[in-house]
Each structure stands twice: as C-alpha cells, then as structure tokens.
Design a protein around this motif. Structure first.
Motif, short mmCIF file in Angstrom:
data_model
loop_
_atom_site.label_atom_id
_atom_site.label_comp_id
_atom_site.label_asym_id
_atom_site.label_seq_id
_atom_site.Cartn_x
_atom_site.Cartn_y
_atom_site.Cartn_z
N LYS A 1 0.90 -1.18 -0.15
CA LYS A 1 0.07 0.03 -0.05
C LYS A 1 0.78 1.23 0.02
CE LYS A 1 -4.38 -1.76 1.55
NZ LYS A 1 -3.96 -3.35 2.01
N THR A 2 1.97 1.39 0.59
CA THR A 2 2.97 2.22 0.56
C THR A 2 4.32 1.88 0.03
OG1 THR A 2 3.74 1.75 2.89
CG2 THR A 2 1.94 3.16 2.53
N VAL A 3 5.22 2.66 -0.26
CA VAL A 3 6.58 2.11 -0.82
C VAL A 3 7.17 1.47 0.34
CG1 VAL A 3 8.86 3.08 -1.42
CG2 VAL A 3 6.85 4.21 -2.36
N GLU A 4 6.99 1.87 1.45
CA GLU A 4 7.67 1.20 2.63
C GLU A 4 7.23 -0.06 2.96
OE1 GLU A 4 10.25 1.21 5.48
OE2 GLU A 4 9.90 2.66 4.12
N GLU A 5 5.88 -0.40 2.77
CA GLU A 5 5.52 -1.80 2.71
C GLU A 5 5.87 -2.72 1.72
OE1 GLU A 5 0.83 -1.67 3.98
OE2 GLU A 5 0.83 -3.36 2.51
N ALA A 6 5.93 -2.04 0.64
CA ALA A 6 6.32 -2.70 -0.55
C ALA A 6 7.82 -3.30 -0.45
CB ALA A 6 6.40 -1.88 -1.86
N ILE A 7 8.72 -2.30 0.15
CA ILE A 7 10.01 -2.63 0.45
C ILE A 7 10.11 -3.73 1.54
CG2 ILE A 7 12.09 -2.01 1.48
CD1 ILE A 7 11.46 0.99 0.34
N GLU B 1 5.20 4.42 -7.67
CA GLU B 1 4.57 5.23 -6.54
C GLU B 1 3.19 4.63 -6.04
OE1 GLU B 1 5.97 7.30 -3.99
OE2 GLU B 1 7.88 7.51 -5.05
N PRO B 2 2.72 4.49 -4.91
CA PRO B 2 1.16 4.31 -4.71
C PRO B 2 0.36 5.28 -5.35
CG PRO B 2 2.28 4.58 -2.80
CD PRO B 2 3.19 4.92 -3.77
N LYS B 3 -0.95 4.96 -5.78
CA LYS B 3 -1.68 6.22 -6.02
C LYS B 3 -3.21 5.62 -5.75
CE LYS B 3 -3.55 7.86 -10.73
NZ LYS B 3 -3.93 7.10 -11.80
N LYS B 4 -3.87 6.73 -5.21
CA LYS B 4 -5.07 6.47 -4.68
C LYS B 4 -6.12 6.74 -5.95
CE LYS B 4 -5.54 7.17 0.25
NZ LYS B 4 -5.03 8.22 1.09
N GLY B 5 -7.02 5.63 -6.03
CA GLY B 5 -8.01 5.64 -7.15
C GLY B 5 -9.24 6.57 -6.29
N ARG B 6 -10.09 6.93 -7.30
CA ARG B 6 -11.36 7.60 -6.87
C ARG B 6 -12.46 6.30 -6.63
NH1 ARG B 6 -12.88 13.14 -9.25
NH2 ARG B 6 -11.16 14.36 -8.55
#
Lengths: 76, 264
Positions: B9-15, B36-41
């Motif tokens: 969900k975040t870069v940190e979490e992906a790492i 980078e993560p992107k929030k959708g609508r």
C-alpha cells in the motif's frame, strides 16, 4: 585484535593505505582506534552504523578469546 | 541476481514485503521504486506501490567493475620454453559463457572467512558446500561456508546475532573484492540447519493450531532470513496464509486462516 579490525577495514575501503589502527591499553581495557581516508568513513560505519556494529560484535568475540575487554572507536 | 519485485500500500510496505521474500536486511539490498502508490477515486483506478529489490553486498559502488571480470582472458603461449620459470603448474582456468576466466569465488570467500577466524583467535575449519535448503539461502547464496570447530557458541551469539554480523561483514568484503552477485551463507556447527528445523516445526505446529481454532496467531519477532523460512514452509498450505507485520526488530510473522479455504 588490532589486526582483525585492520584486516576488515582494509577490505572495505577504497584507500587501504590510509587505514590506520592503533591500540591503547588502559587498566585491562583495550581501546582500538580506527582511522580511514576521509571519503571512506561511510564504508566502515555503514547505514545506521551497522558495519561498525558488526565489527564491534566480532571484536567482542576476539576479546573474549583473549580474556580482555575491548572497544572500538572510529574517527580522528 | 536475486532480485524480486513486490508491492504494498505504501513504498515502505512494498520494500518490507520484498525484503521478506529475500530474507534480507535493508542494508544488504539495492532498492528501486518502480511505481509510487496512487489512490483511485471510489476505489477505482488506484494502484499499489511497486518496488524492485536486489541483493548486493555493497551499497554504493554499482558502477565499479568486478576485478574478476577485469582480468584479461588467459592466452596460452605455444612457445613453452620462454615462460617455464614463471608458472610451472598450469592451473585449470574455468571459462564463463563469454569465455572469460572465472575465479572460484567460493574459494576466495572461504579464505577470507578463514583469515577472519584466525584473527579472532578462533580455531575452526571452513568448508564449502552447495546451498540446499531455504535456510542455506537456496536460490540466493552461491554456496554455504561451513565452520566446524570446538566451542564455537561464542561465534553464534544470542539468537545467531554474532553469526549474522560475521556473514554480513564477510559478504561486504567479498563483494568489494569480487563484485556484486557474490553472496554467501555462513553457518557454524550446523546452527542454521538446526534453526531451520526448529522454525519449520514451529511453523507447521502453529498452522495446525490456527486451522483448529480458526484464529490468527502471531509469532515472536524474527530476523528476515528466519521469517522467510516460516513463509516458505507454509507457502503451499491450503488452509493458512502468512504475512509479516511490524517494523524492523519487531517485525514478526502472522499466520491466519486462508479466506478462500474458509468458504469451502
């Protein structure tokens, strides 16, 4: 113990010739002092000091074997 | 070698997820953020962060060619008489796919490890064997360097921390000498083997409990390589799934009932 730190440091830095290790014995305590070339400190300290920490861990093993107490200081 | 892609969900979490898959510490890898993560609508159009993480022994000299690759191919001189004094024993030179000579990296690493032991005042024999199990670093490590000797507990340390330091420093040194992609697992008196056994037993038993009670369980905090063993042990399990939670030293594996299995 001095040789241990010297061996590790020389194998990590860009300028092995600039590695200087001295040993100072005071009342049963040995202080190992490590100096490297100005650009090489990152290579012996590491992110969050992890390399330095690892060297200290191995130094401790060595000190236990030699029945001594030793610490490592890095820098000028 | 040994690169993985992971998302979160975040870069940190992906790492963190990628590090778990590799069983590596953050200092031992090179991280590339792919997305980078992107929030959708309204939950549409968004995506997770994606990273690529690659095992290296060194942090910042990627562009330096490995000394092993720098060497010129050995040219065999037909005229034997001239260079007889230089080298009487002709060493067998192994060639890689491009015809360049390969140094035996494991041999070089074993010698460095041996030298470290000598300088620490420890008597031990270093031998080289292939990585066979996840605990050996199968798929990541070029080989396992096994240290045998008497009374080497001091070299293992609490929860294998001293062994971890030894392996970490050795890999840094080896990488400096031979270039990237030379990663070795160090084991002392079969410690990692035994630990792997314990961990996979722990994983299986905990999974049994989770199946029975249908409640998630979280294990003790573990270093990355140990968490990897738990994940791999249960990766084929139909009834439970594993995840890592928490940060850094506190990161632990949680085992929970698989949602799909529950529906069956």
């Amino acid at each position: 113990m001095q040789e241990l730190i010297e061996y590790i440091a020389k194998n990590l830095v860009d300028a092995p010739d600039d590695v200087k290790v001295t040993e100072d014995k005071q009342r049963g305590r040995t202080v190992i002092h490590l100096e490297v070339g100005a650009d090489d400190y990152g290579r012996v300290i590491g992110r969050n000091g992890r390399i330095a920490q690892s060297m200290r861990a191995l130094l401790k093993v060595s000190a236990v074997r030699h029945r001594e107490y030793a610490s490592l200081e890095i820098g000028e | 070698m040994a690169g993985v892609e992971a998302s979160g969900k975040t870069v940190e979490e992906a790492i963190e997820n990628a590090l778990d898959e590799l069983g590596a510490e953050r200092d031992e890898v090179e991280i590339e953020v792919l997305e980078e993560p992107k929030k959708g609508r309204l939950g549409i159009g968004g995506h997770d962060a994606r990273v690529k993480v690659r095992l290296i022994g060194d942090e910042d000299d990627d562009d330096e060619p490995a000394p092993g690759n720098r060497a010129d191919p050995v040219v065999h001189d037909d005229d034997d008489d001239d260079d007889q004094d230089e080298e009487d024993v002709e060493r067998e030179v192994k060639l890689d796919d491009d015809g360049n000579p390969i140094e035996d990296e494991a041999e070089v690493a074993a010698q460095m490890l041996d030298q470290l032991l000598v300088l620490m005042g420890i008597e031990g024999d270093v031998s080289i064997r292939d990585a066979e199990t996840p605990g050996d670093g199968l798929g990541m490590a070029k080989a396992v360097l096994e240290v045998e000797g008497d009374d080497l507990g001091v070299l293992i340390g609490r929860r294998g921390e001293t062994l971890g330091s030894l392996q970490y420093l050795l890999n840094l040194m080896v990488t400096r000498k031979l270039g990237d992609g030379n990663y070795f697992t160090v084991d002392i008196e079969g410690y990692r083997r035994r630990r792997e056994q314990q961990l996979s037993t722990l994983a299986t038993r905990t999974a049994e409990t989770v199946k029975r009670t249908k409640r998630p369980t979280t294990l003790e905090p573990m270093p990355p390589n140990e968490r990897r063993i738990i994940h791999l042990t249960l990766s084929e399990d139909r009834y439970v799934e594993t995840d890592s939670v928490g940060e850094g030293e506190e990161r632990r594996v949680s085992i929970s009932p698989k949602r799909s299995a529950m529906r069956e």
